[in-house]
Design an enzyme around this catalytic site. Structure first.
Site, mmCIF file in Angstrom:
data_model
loop_
_atom_site.group_PDB
_atom_site.id
_atom_site.type_symbol
_atom_site.label_atom_id
_atom_site.label_comp_id
_atom_site.label_asym_id
_atom_site.label_seq_id
_atom_site.Cartn_x
_atom_site.Cartn_y
_atom_site.Cartn_z
ATOM 1 N N GLU A 145 0.686 -0.937 -0.145
ATOM 2 C CA GLU A 145 -0.280 -0.235 -0.188
ATOM 3 C C GLU A 145 1.066 1.028 0.022
ATOM 4 O O GLU A 145 0.254 2.625 -0.375
ATOM 5 C CB GLU A 145 -0.834 0.183 1.160
ATOM 6 C CG GLU A 145 -2.056 -0.868 0.544
ATOM 7 C CD GLU A 145 -2.695 -0.681 0.005
ATOM 8 O OE1 GLU A 145 -3.404 0.224 -0.389
ATOM 9 O OE2 GLU A 145 -3.064 -1.637 -0.966
ATOM 10 N N GLU A 202 -0.576 -2.076 -10.222
ATOM 11 C CA GLU A 202 -0.059 -3.847 -9.220
ATOM 12 C C GLU A 202 1.296 -4.235 -8.767
ATOM 13 O O GLU A 202 2.049 -4.406 -8.411
ATOM 14 C CB GLU A 202 -1.202 -4.234 -9.590
ATOM 15 C CG GLU A 202 -2.440 -4.091 -9.144
ATOM 16 C CD GLU A 202 -2.722 -4.000 -7.640
ATOM 17 O OE1 GLU A 202 -3.011 -4.855 -6.382
ATOM 18 O OE2 GLU A 202 -2.945 -2.424 -6.851
#
Length: 272
Positions: A145, A202
């Site tokens: 994150e 990602e």
């Protein structure tokens, strides 16, 4: 990416604020090298400030409901892991040393965690408790994150969206939208947290998060067991995390290939 660059070029004469190429990550060991194109009308500081308002509202609401959980053993655990990760962030992005980092654990059955622009981190206890995350696995989640924030993936996605909007409606309409700070703030939240990331983003977050956790002294192999747990969690309790971080068939293989690159960093890092 080429399309966005072309859009900027076509409308440069119409915009006071144009498109700029930035490389927000330096010194990584995992080979993440990519120029990102951002509209200068969406500066890093502006996006960080707008997101901070939404973040503070979330934290305040959690506090008023009695579900802000930073003093428990689990809350202190989250804080300790975050502290080690944050200490290493400037090695991947030097100006992160000046960010106003903040970390909170919220008691909730929600299986989720996020790090918004400017280093605003929220972890939901459901993710830890349901998946029974070890410290290394929790560091893998938080490192992933934080990597999204370091690479400004939310701001990049907003820039792409605004590029399309500009092409369809013209620079005047785009600038008009930008003048509505409330709508823009909502857009910051949407593109930073609630919308799925691209496969490329990602992959970057996977790799940079892996390196960040390794530099902080957390076992890189935990990223593999983390995603195995994520994918195994099915039914109605599918992690919310998975809706904005969709799994791909080659995700674990990509992480496994990168682990040997960061293992020396883990071996050299202080533990605890």
């Amino acid at each position: 990416m080429r399309r966005i660059f072309a859009l900027c070029g076509v409308t440069a004469a119409l915009l006071v604020a144009g498109c700029q190429a930035v490389n927000t990550t330096t010194g990584d060991s995992v080979g993440v090298e990519r120029k990102q194109y951002m509209f200068s009308m969406l500066s890093t500081d502006e996006v960080n400030q707008m997101y901070a308002q939404s973040y503070q509202q979330t934290v305040s609401e959690a506090s008023s409901k009695g579900v802000l959980d930073n003093s428990s053993a689990e809350g202190k655990r989250v804080q300790a892991i975050a502290k080690r990760l944050i200490a290493q962030a400037p090695k991947l992005r030097p100006d992160a040393a000046q960010w106003q980092w903040d970390v909170n654990l919220i008691k909730s059955d929600e299986l989720n965690a996020n790090c918004g622009p400017g280093g605003k981190i929220i972890v939901y206890s459901g993710l830890i408790d349901t998946l029974k995350l070890s410290d290394d696995e929790l560091a893998a989640v938080m490192g992933h994150e934080i990597a999204h924030a370091l690479r400004e993936h939310g701001r990049e996605a907003m820039s792409k969206a605004y590029g399309v909007q500009m092409a369809k409606q013209g620079a005047g309409a785009l600038l008009g939208l930008g003048q509505d700070s409330l709508a823009l703030a909502d857009t910051v939240v949407d593109y930073s947290l609630t919308l799925p990331n691209s496969r490329a983003n990602e992959n970057e977050a996977d790799l940079l998060g892996l390196e960040l956790a390794a530099r902080a002294g957390y076992n890189p192999n935990a990223a593999i067991t983390l995603w195995q747990k994520m994918e195994a969690q099915g039914g109605g309790s599918q992690p919310e995390f998975m809706s904005t971080h969709p799994a791909s068939s080659n995700r674990i293989a990509s992480l496994q290939a990168a682990i040997p690159k960061v293992m020396p960093l883990y071996q050299q890092a202080p533990k605890g």
